[in-house]
Design an enzyme around this catalytic site. Structure first.
Site, PDB file in Angstrom:
ATOM      1  N   THR A 265       0.844  -1.190   0.000  1.00  0.00           N
ATOM      2  CA  THR A 265       0.000   0.000   0.000  1.00  0.00           C
ATOM      3  C   THR A 265       0.881   1.242   0.000  1.00  0.00           C
ATOM      4  OG1 THR A 265      -1.839  -1.082   1.135  1.00  0.00           O
ATOM      5  CG2 THR A 265      -1.759   1.313   1.247  1.00  0.00           C
TER       6      THR A 265
ATOM      7  N   PHE B  90       1.244   5.143   0.809  1.00  0.00           N
ATOM      8  CA  PHE B  90       0.716   6.207   1.657  1.00  0.00           C
ATOM      9  C   PHE B  90       1.378   7.524   1.261  1.00  0.00           C
ATOM     10  CE2 PHE B  90       0.065   2.360   4.019  1.00  0.00           C
ATOM     11  CZ  PHE B  90      -1.115   2.542   4.714  1.00  0.00           C
TER      12      PHE B  90
END
Length: 379
Positions: free
Chosen positions: A281, A283
């Site tokens: 992921t 960020f």
């Protein structure tokens, strides 16, 4: 046709093409010199570089005279107009507000900002991203992504850390909508490897349902389907872990990180249950104030485009002409408008280098709803 005959005939055609090119190049160079003179005249008269009606008239004329190659001729002239306009922007140093921002913005990310705000609770993946980026900073948590943006807007020196995309589940649409609404600066980014665990409060009770954030449920969809587990959407992976730990709901497990399971005293039943083993992921750090490090390597921006044929293509062409590599494009509907969209783009580059700054300044002058969202390093 035999190879020898093919080569002989091909050589004749290629010689003709080469002769045509010898005539075309001087004409192109002459046209570019005219474009430079146009820029000088526009500067003296205080006129904008972009003259859409003039360009449209040229394209219509070329199309009407192009015969069977009408579309091809318009594509060629569209590119010529793009490079001519880009050179005029460069000559006139348009986009003064963005050039001033590049000169005056801070070059240094604070090692310990006043506060870092994340969505979720302790143990969430956002928490891990924030600790990686700002190990010395105080970290606060809020239930919703919008609250992260609101608090960054209100707080002096506050930064937010939010997820924008996952390698398996794709973009976090709610966050992109907020980025396009608030138009904050993106000043940093980090990729976090995501390893999901199935955890529960009591391992003796069979798990029949699993709570987690919709992104996590999507990232583990194959495992849930194979085990016959019903997904239950929750606001955050760590928030789901805290709920299961505190309430002990019968048959409800959770998908979360090992850190979250240990944080709330859950028992890990199985680890690494995500669809992709290299699940990651991304960020980003959002800020009300710009920070433009000297070694920044990724640029983010957004804009809308006119409803004309090939308009997006010609915008993307501008990046290619400057050697800038597009790494992401996302479209999101503009609130209150029917079938109109903002486009969000990431591409590699450094605004402190002339070519990148020039193309951004030219697009700022020409595109509706244009916002430069930041130039930052991705860890």
């Amino acid at each position: 046709m035999e190879e020898r005959e093919y080569q002989e005939k091909m050589n004749v055609v290629r010689q003709t093409i080469d002769e045509i090119d010898r005539q075309l190049l001087p004409l192109f160079l002459r046209r570019m010199e005219c474009s430079k003179e146009v820029a000088r005249l526009k500067s003296q008269a205080g006129q904008p570089v972009f003259a859409p009606q003039r360009e449209q008239a040229i394209l219509e004329r070329v199309g009407s005279q192009g015969g069977e190659f009408s579309r091809e001729a318009q594509a060629l002239y569209g590119t010529i107009l793009e490079v001519s306009r880009a050179r005029q922007h460069q000559m006139l140093q348009t986009g003064e507000s963005l050039r001033r921002l590049e000169r005056e913005a801070s070059r240094q990310m604070p090692s310990a900002p006043a506060e870092v705000i994340c969505q979720g609770v302790e143990g969430a993946w956002s928490h891990q991203a924030a600790k990686t980026l700002f190990p010395q900073a105080p970290i606060s948590f809020v239930p919703e992504f919008r609250q992260v943006f609101d608090l960054v807007d209100q707080g002096q020196g506050s930064l937010g850390v939010v997820p924008v995309e996952n390698s398996a589940a794709g973009s976090v649409a709610a966050v992109y909508d907020l980025i396009l609404q608030y138009r904050f600066y993106m000043v940093g980014a980090v990729d976090v490897k995501v390893v999901h665990c199935l955890a529960a409060a009591d391992p003796a009770v069979p798990v029949t349902q699993v709570a987690s954030h919709p992104q996590a449920l999507s990232q583990c969809s194959q495992y849930l389907r194979e085990k016959g587990l019903k997904p239950v959407e929750w606001s955050n992976t760590a928030a789901a872990a805290r709920h299961v730990a505190q309430e002990h709901p019968a048959g409800l497990g959770v998908l979360c990180s090992r850190a979250a399971a240990e944080q709330y005293g859950l028992v890990i039943l199985e680890e690494g249950v995500q669809n992709e083993k290299n699940n990651t992921t991304r960020f980003v750090v959002i800020s009300r104030e710009p920070i433009l490090p000297e070694d920044a390597n990724k640029i983010s921006l957004c804009f809308s485009i006119p409803h004309t044929t090939g308009s997006l293509y010609h915008v993307l062409e501008r990046f290619a002409l400057c050697g800038l590599n597009l790494t992401k494009i996302e479209s999101r509907p503009i609130p209150g408008r029917t079938f109109e969209y903002d486009f969000y783009l990431d591409f590699t580059g450094n605004i402190h280098q002339g070519s990148a700054l020039d193309v951004l300044c030219s697009l700022q002058e020409e595109l509706p709803r244009f916002s430069f969202l930041g130039n930052y390093s991705e860890r």
